[in-house]
Motif scaffolding. Structure first.
Motif, PDB file in Angstrom:
ATOM      1  N   PHE A  90       0.848  -1.285  -0.053  1.00 37.12           N
ATOM      2  CA  PHE A  90      -0.097  -0.015   0.133  1.00 37.12           C
ATOM      3  C   PHE A  90       0.877   1.298   0.023  1.00 37.12           C
ATOM      4  CE2 PHE A  90      -3.109  -2.617   2.681  1.00 37.12           C
ATOM      5  CZ  PHE A  90      -3.606  -3.051   1.839  1.00 37.12           C
ATOM      6  N   LEU A  91       2.044   1.331   0.770  1.00 37.86           N
ATOM      7  CA  LEU A  91       2.752   2.136   0.996  1.00 37.86           C
ATOM      8  C   LEU A  91       3.611   2.559  -0.448  1.00 37.86           C
ATOM      9  CD1 LEU A  91       4.038   1.873   4.576  1.00 37.86           C
ATOM     10  CD2 LEU A  91       2.340   3.352   3.897  1.00 37.86           C
ATOM     11  N   ALA A  92       3.927   1.600  -0.938  1.00 40.31           N
ATOM     12  CA  ALA A  92       4.534   1.764  -2.206  1.00 40.31           C
ATOM     13  C   ALA A  92       3.691   2.089  -3.424  1.00 40.31           C
ATOM     14  CB  ALA A  92       5.447   0.359  -2.553  1.00 40.31           C
ATOM     15  N   GLY A  93       2.544   1.975  -3.095  1.00 41.96           N
ATOM     16  CA  GLY A  93       1.413   2.455  -4.175  1.00 41.96           C
ATOM     17  C   GLY A  93       1.174   1.077  -5.230  1.00 41.96           C
ATOM     18  N   GLY A  94       1.390   0.104  -4.924  1.00 43.70           N
ATOM     19  CA  GLY A  94       1.082  -0.930  -5.893  1.00 43.70           C
ATOM     20  C   GLY A  94      -0.182  -2.035  -5.533  1.00 43.70           C
ATOM     21  N   ALA A  95      -1.007  -1.471  -4.577  1.00 41.93           N
ATOM     22  CA  ALA A  95      -2.099  -2.580  -4.390  1.00 41.93           C
ATOM     23  C   ALA A  95      -3.371  -1.983  -5.313  1.00 41.93           C
ATOM     24  CB  ALA A  95      -2.587  -2.241  -3.030  1.00 41.93           C
ATOM     25  N   VAL A  96      -4.256  -2.743  -5.449  1.00 40.80           N
ATOM     26  CA  VAL A  96      -5.549  -2.535  -6.056  1.00 40.80           C
ATOM     27  C   VAL A  96      -6.291  -1.356  -5.679  1.00 40.80           C
ATOM     28  CG1 VAL A  96      -7.834  -3.264  -6.802  1.00 40.80           C
ATOM     29  CG2 VAL A  96      -5.962  -4.849  -6.864  1.00 40.80           C
ATOM     30  N   ALA A  97      -6.058  -1.278  -4.293  1.00 46.32           N
ATOM     31  CA  ALA A  97      -6.777   0.178  -3.443  1.00 46.32           C
ATOM     32  C   ALA A  97      -6.098   1.171  -3.793  1.00 46.32           C
ATOM     33  CB  ALA A  97      -6.665  -0.198  -2.089  1.00 46.32           C
ATOM     34  N   ASN A  98      -4.625   1.039  -4.253  1.00 45.75           N
ATOM     35  CA  ASN A  98      -4.052   2.452  -4.573  1.00 45.75           C
ATOM     36  C   ASN A  98      -4.540   2.894  -6.047  1.00 45.75           C
ATOM     37  OD1 ASN A  98      -1.430   0.836  -3.134  1.00 45.75           O
ATOM     38  ND2 ASN A  98      -1.754   2.834  -2.468  1.00 45.75           N
ATOM     39  N   SER A  99      -4.473   1.889  -6.900  1.00 39.26           N
ATOM     40  CA  SER A  99      -5.115   2.066  -8.229  1.00 39.26           C
ATOM     41  C   SER A  99      -6.427   2.669  -8.333  1.00 39.26           C
ATOM     42  CB  SER A  99      -4.919   0.792  -8.908  1.00 39.26           C
ATOM     43  OG  SER A  99      -5.774   0.913 -10.477  1.00 39.26           O
ATOM     44  N   PHE A 100      -7.296   2.095  -7.446  1.00 45.24           N
ATOM     45  CA  PHE A 100      -8.989   2.739  -7.402  1.00 45.24           C
ATOM     46  C   PHE A 100      -8.776   3.809  -6.473  1.00 45.24           C
ATOM     47  CE2 PHE A 100     -11.270  -1.578  -7.509  1.00 45.24           C
ATOM     48  CZ  PHE A 100     -10.821  -1.961  -8.620  1.00 45.24           C
ATOM     49  N   ALA A 101      -7.973   4.206  -5.789  1.00 43.39           N
ATOM     50  CA  ALA A 101      -7.772   5.673  -4.904  1.00 43.39           C
ATOM     51  C   ALA A 101      -7.367   6.616  -6.140  1.00 43.39           C
ATOM     52  CB  ALA A 101      -6.903   5.480  -3.902  1.00 43.39           C
ATOM     53  N   ALA A 102      -6.410   6.231  -6.934  1.00 45.80           N
ATOM     54  CA  ALA A 102      -6.067   7.130  -7.873  1.00 45.80           C
ATOM     55  C   ALA A 102      -7.235   7.662  -8.856  1.00 45.80           C
ATOM     56  CB  ALA A 102      -4.863   6.646  -8.850  1.00 45.80           C
ATOM     57  N   GLN A 103      -8.192   6.586  -9.435  1.00 37.29           N
ATOM     58  CA  GLN A 103      -9.109   6.792 -10.192  1.00 37.29           C
ATOM     59  C   GLN A 103     -10.179   7.740  -9.434  1.00 37.29           C
ATOM     60  OE1 GLN A 103      -9.822   5.843 -13.271  1.00 37.29           O
ATOM     61  NE2 GLN A 103     -11.717   6.615 -13.329  1.00 37.29           N
ATOM     62  N   ALA A 104     -10.478   7.686  -8.119  1.00 35.18           N
ATOM     63  CA  ALA A 104     -11.310   8.627  -7.243  1.00 35.18           C
ATOM     64  C   ALA A 104     -10.636   9.639  -6.952  1.00 35.18           C
ATOM     65  CB  ALA A 104     -11.747   7.656  -6.106  1.00 35.18           C
ATOM     66  N   ALA A 105      -9.477   9.810  -7.259  1.00 33.87           N
ATOM     67  CA  ALA A 105      -8.630  11.018  -6.578  1.00 33.87           C
ATOM     68  C   ALA A 105      -8.820  11.245  -5.188  1.00 33.87           C
ATOM     69  CB  ALA A 105      -9.012  12.427  -7.188  1.00 33.87           C
ATOM     70  N   ALA A 106      -8.765  10.011  -4.500  1.00 31.42           N
ATOM     71  CA  ALA A 106      -8.639   9.965  -2.861  1.00 31.42           C
ATOM     72  C   ALA A 106      -7.371   9.579  -2.480  1.00 31.42           C
ATOM     73  CB  ALA A 106      -9.555   8.588  -2.690  1.00 31.42           C
ATOM     74  N   SER A 107      -7.008  10.304  -1.261  1.00 34.22           N
ATOM     75  CA  SER A 107      -5.724  10.144  -0.705  1.00 34.22           C
ATOM     76  C   SER A 107      -5.900   8.519   0.070  1.00 34.22           C
ATOM     77  CB  SER A 107      -5.664  11.334   0.543  1.00 34.22           C
ATOM     78  OG  SER A 107      -6.621  10.870   1.680  1.00 34.22           O
ATOM     79  N   VAL A 108      -4.754   8.111   0.504  1.00 31.51           N
ATOM     80  CA  VAL A 108      -4.578   6.800   1.036  1.00 31.51           C
ATOM     81  C   VAL A 108      -3.731   7.059   2.211  1.00 31.51           C
ATOM     82  CG1 VAL A 108      -3.989   4.477   0.839  1.00 31.51           C
ATOM     83  CG2 VAL A 108      -4.771   5.614  -1.124  1.00 31.51           C
ATOM     84  N   THR A 109      -4.190   6.615   3.291  1.00 40.70           N
ATOM     85  CA  THR A 109      -3.773   6.569   4.829  1.00 40.70           C
ATOM     86  C   THR A 109      -3.430   5.045   5.229  1.00 40.70           C
ATOM     87  OG1 THR A 109      -4.101   8.868   5.445  1.00 40.70           O
ATOM     88  CG2 THR A 109      -3.527   7.510   6.976  1.00 40.70           C
ATOM     89  N   VAL A 110      -2.403   4.671   5.762  1.00 41.21           N
ATOM     90  CA  VAL A 110      -2.380   3.319   6.166  1.00 41.21           C
ATOM     91  C   VAL A 110      -2.075   3.418   7.884  1.00 41.21           C
ATOM     92  CG1 VAL A 110      -1.287   1.184   6.275  1.00 41.21           C
ATOM     93  CG2 VAL A 110      -1.519   2.545   4.178  1.00 41.21           C
ATOM     94  N   VAL A 111      -3.006   2.693   8.502  1.00 44.59           N
ATOM     95  CA  VAL A 111      -2.822   3.003   9.748  1.00 44.59           C
ATOM     96  C   VAL A 111      -2.444   1.349  10.630  1.00 44.59           C
ATOM     97  CG1 VAL A 111      -4.115   3.557  11.934  1.00 44.59           C
ATOM     98  CG2 VAL A 111      -4.618   4.624   9.937  1.00 44.59           C
ATOM     99  N   ASP A 112      -1.498   1.549  11.214  1.00 44.38           N
ATOM    100  CA  ASP A 112      -1.211   0.305  12.097  1.00 44.38           C
ATOM    101  C   ASP A 112      -1.889  -0.091  13.337  1.00 44.38           C
ATOM    102  OD1 ASP A 112       0.028  -2.000  13.461  1.00 44.38           O
ATOM    103  OD2 ASP A 112       2.285  -1.303  13.243  1.00 44.38           O
ATOM    104  N   VAL A 113      -2.604  -0.602  13.628  1.00 43.88           N
ATOM    105  CA  VAL A 113      -3.249  -0.776  14.793  1.00 43.88           C
ATOM    106  C   VAL A 113      -3.172  -1.960  15.526  1.00 43.88           C
ATOM    107  CG1 VAL A 113      -5.360   0.825  14.605  1.00 43.88           C
ATOM    108  CG2 VAL A 113      -5.635  -1.214  13.762  1.00 43.88           C
ATOM    109  N   GLY A 114      -2.206  -3.031  14.919  1.00 45.48           N
ATOM    110  CA  GLY A 114      -1.947  -4.105  15.696  1.00 45.48           C
ATOM    111  C   GLY A 114      -1.225  -5.191  14.523  1.00 45.48           C
ATOM    112  N   ILE A 115      -0.281  -4.743  13.782  1.00 48.21           N
ATOM    113  CA  ILE A 115       0.319  -5.693  12.852  1.00 48.21           C
ATOM    114  C   ILE A 115       1.347  -6.401  13.693  1.00 48.21           C
ATOM    115  CG2 ILE A 115       2.002  -5.921  10.747  1.00 48.21           C
ATOM    116  CD1 ILE A 115       0.847  -3.149  10.026  1.00 48.21           C
ATOM    117  N   ALA A 116       1.372  -7.740  13.484  1.00 47.06           N
ATOM    118  CA  ALA A 116       2.349  -8.467  14.498  1.00 47.06           C
ATOM    119  C   ALA A 116       3.673  -8.630  14.026  1.00 47.06           C
ATOM    120  CB  ALA A 116       1.672 -10.179  14.406  1.00 47.06           C
ATOM    121  N   THR A 117       3.999  -8.540  12.647  1.00 44.29           N
ATOM    122  CA  THR A 117       5.560  -8.469  12.277  1.00 44.29           C
ATOM    123  C   THR A 117       5.896  -7.286  11.844  1.00 44.29           C
ATOM    124  OG1 THR A 117       4.631  -9.226   9.980  1.00 44.29           O
ATOM    125  CG2 THR A 117       5.179 -10.928  11.683  1.00 44.29           C
TER     126      THR A 117
END
Length: 355
Positions: A90-117
């Motif tokens: 996501f942070l590198a811009g390589g996910a489907v969400a990034n592609s769809f967000a670009a289409q919708a002109a939406a910003s993308v914020t990733v929130v770590d609330v409990g990643i184990a690794t």
């Protein structure tokens, strides 16, 4: 923070709803001809308390990421480290969400609330990554509570904080996203708890499991509901027992948006299960939500039915990340734009139908 947010949430304004319906009927089109889009425009007017409602743009997607102790029960074929790897994607811009967000002109914020690794080198500390880590994943919900009550509150308040920050930065529409291997198991448990449906009815195949694993997954959800003590009248107890940190954070994100008068577009089954938590805490929050789509996961339809929400898109999606909500955002904008730009019969000099 949670108490303050709950106190700020207001139900849809009856006058704005009536004004929006009347305005729809005066526009140069047959009454009801825009179907569900008319319902969306009226809903947003009621939530905003004004007609026409503000344009729901720009939009901001928040992807809440966390891991789940129940992964140890073999409910997913994906290794747990994929959560952190996908966050890096996501942070590198390589996910489907990034592609769809670009289409919708939406910003993308990733929130770590409990990643184990840990994230791969070079990704920690990026501006698009917000650190609200509560713990390195939840406990195994099939053996006891997934989290403590304090952790449940912390997860909800993390989501509220993110909603406040994004709205403060100019977002006029919030879109829910998620990432967490095994999170459909927790989602099924939440949906079963809040709706009363049997686990077999609301548990799906997630990111792709065979029938043997699916039967095991249903049994794990059933066991989680049996071994944990909770009271549906106390939504935080349900979240603590069988939820995930991202579920709590998404619930808070929805509550935070509603308290600030900003519409929230819900994504799939994880968002739907989290919205059940939010609605149990503040029933009026539903007036501020739009169901972006209906997931292929059976529990999502049950959650939307319980919430009384009609999905805008039904494309058999089961990806998560916020993808369905992002696809729906242009439709939500179009519904509101009609209210601002389309002429009325009177202003356009067009004769309305008789009778």
């Amino acid at each position: 923070m949670l108490s303050e947010t709950l106190a700020a949430i207001r139900p849809a304004d009856p006058r704005a709803l009536a004004d929006a319906r009347a305005h729809q009927d005066r526009l140069t089109k047959p009454r009801g001809s825009l179907g569900a889009l008319e319902e969306v425009a009226v809903r947003l007017a009621g939530a905003a308390g004004t007609c026409p409602p503000p344009m729901p743009s720009p939009a901001a997607l928040a992807i809440f990421a966390a891991d789940h102790g129940v992964h140890a029960q073999g409910v997913s074929p994906w290794p747990q480290e994929v959560t952190a790897q996908m966050v890096a994607n996501f942070l590198a811009g390589g996910a489907v969400a990034n592609s769809f967000a670009a289409q919708a002109a939406a910003s993308v914020t990733v929130v770590d609330v409990g990643i184990a690794t840990d994230l791969p080198p070079g990704f920690a500390g990026l501006p698009a990554l917000v650190d609200h880590k509560i713990a390195r994943g939840t406990a195994d919900l099939s053996l006891g509570p997934a989290m403590s009550r304090d952790q449940a509150v912390a997860a909800v308040e993390a989501g509220i904080s993110v909603a406040r920050a994004l709205v403060s930065s100019g977002a006029r529409c919030l879109i829910t996203g998620d990432m967490g291997i095994a999170n459909t198991t927790a989602s099924a448990a939440l949906i079963s708890a809040f709706t009363g449906h049997d686990p077999a009815r609301v548990t799906g195949h997630g990111t792709g499991i065979d029938e043997e694993t699916y039967a095991h997954k249903v049994a794990i959800v059933r066991r989680a509901l049996e071994v944990n003590s909770f009271d549906v009248a106390d939504p935080l107890s349900v979240l603590a027992a069988v939820g995930g940190f991202e579920h709590g954070a998404i619930a808070g994100f929805v509550l935070g948006g509603a308290a600030l008068g900003v519409p929230v577009i819900l994504d799939g089954v994880i968002a739907g299960s989290a919205a059940l938590v939010a609605a149990a805490l503040a029933p009026a929050v539903v007036d501020h939500c739009v169901a972006g789509h209906r997931s292929a996961e059976p529990g999502h339809a049950a959650a939307l039915g319980h919430l009384g929400l009609r999905p805008l898109v039904d494309l058999e999606l089961r990806l998560g990340e916020g993808t369905g909500g992002l696809l729906a955002h242009p439709l939500v904008c179009a519904a509101v734009r009609v209210m601002h730009e389309v002429a009325t019969f009177d202003s356009a000099g067009v004769t309305d139908k008789t009778g």
